[in-house]
Design a protein around this motif. Structure first.
Motif: not given
Ligand code: G4P
Length: 288
Positions: A254-269
């Protein structure tokens, strides 16, 4: 646009707001309905002083409606009139003029009794970057007013925008800095997009988001990432989300930076639904 707020910028921003305050009857303070306290300038009371004020909880379309009502009650208990609005869609904006009139009734009645000619209420908008100040001004002006760079210190000739017959608005908002002292405030500002290129660690922001979701909206978390259960361990949480969303490195880890970006983007959007991050209970425990 991200602003680097240095002490000099803060002083200048404050000076500019203080100057404009002299021109207006009322301040319209814009906050983000998802973080009604975390999105306020930390010195707002001191800067605005005794000037009458209307608080707008903007982006109410992205916030939890039950919590928005609780925050409106909270402001009203402090003696501050507050309205939930959506500057983008227009919802709630029709109440602004009437609320400003109600707040200023005594002053205007007094002016009338002294024989002064009736005039429109003069107002200015203030708030931290990205709370929707330009969107609101454009919406109220019913035209597109150029954005004067989101930078404290950028000035141009001041103009008044007529909002119907009864309100005049300064066409440039007062831009004030956000809170910096508190880490959790920083995470909330990042998760709502108030600060974008952030000095905060991506994985820390995502972790704060995951923990918040687990504590407050666990079913939405499970639904969004098709999880049967939310794993207890931090890494296992990231692994579960990362695997579901295909955030993997070459070796399959698992790429933790990419996963973090997905979580942040999902919450923001708002992919996990409308949410409010500031809770009245935190306020009572001194956490905001
Ligand atoms: P500012 O002047 O206070 O800095 O904020 P601005 O009006 O530029 O608004 C920031 C972003 O927030 C804009 O999105 C704007 O469309 C959005 N926005 C403003 N009011 C509302 C609202 O009531 N509801 C929703 N859902 N969005 C709102 P943007 O230009 O797409 O920028 P971004 O999405 O990249 O942040």
């Amino acid at each position: 646009m991200t602003i680097q707020w240095f002490p000099g910028h803060m002083a200048k921003a404050r000076r500019q707001v203080t100057e404009k305050l002299k021109l207006v009857d009322i301040v319209i303070e814009l906050v983000d309905a998802r973080i009604p306290l975390s999105s306020r300038n930390p010195m707002i009371e001191e800067i605005i002083g005794q000037k009458p004020r209307l608080v707008l909880l903007n982006k109410a379309d992205m916030a939890d409606p039950v919590k928005t009502d609780q925050w409106i009650t909270y402001f009203e208990e402090q003696g501050i009139k507050a309205l939930a609005v959506n500057a983008q869609g227009g919802k709630g904006l029709h109440s602004i003029v009437q609320s400003a009139k109600d707040i200023l009734k005594e002053k205007f009645d007094r002016m009338k009794s002294r024989g002064m000619r009736p005039r429109a209420i003069r107002a200015m908008i203030v708030g931290i970057p990205n709370v929707g100040k330009s969107t609101l001004i454009n919406r109220l002006a019913k035209k597109n007013i150029a954005k004067t760079g989101n930078t404290p210190g950028v000035t141009k000739a001041q103009q008044w925008i007529k909002v119907g017959k009864e309100l005049e608005l300064l066409d440039t908002p007062g831009i004030l800095w956000p809170k910096f002292e508190d880490e959790s405030v920083g995470y909330k500002l990042a998760l709502t997009g108030a600060i974008k290129d952030t000095i905060l660690n991506l994985q820390d922001i995502a972790l704060f988001g995951l923990n918040f979701l687990e504590a407050n909206y666990p079913e939405r978390l499970k639904d969004r990432y098709s999880l049967d259960e939310i794993p207890e361990e931090i890494l296992a949480k990231f692994d579960a989300v990362g695997k579901k969303r295909g955030c993997l490195m070459a070796g399959g880890e698992v790429d933790y930076d990419k996963t973090s970006e997905v979580i942040i983007r999902d919450i923001r959007n708002v992919q996990l639904g409308p949410m409010t991050f500031d809770m009245i209970k935190e306020l009572e425990s001194g956490d905001i």
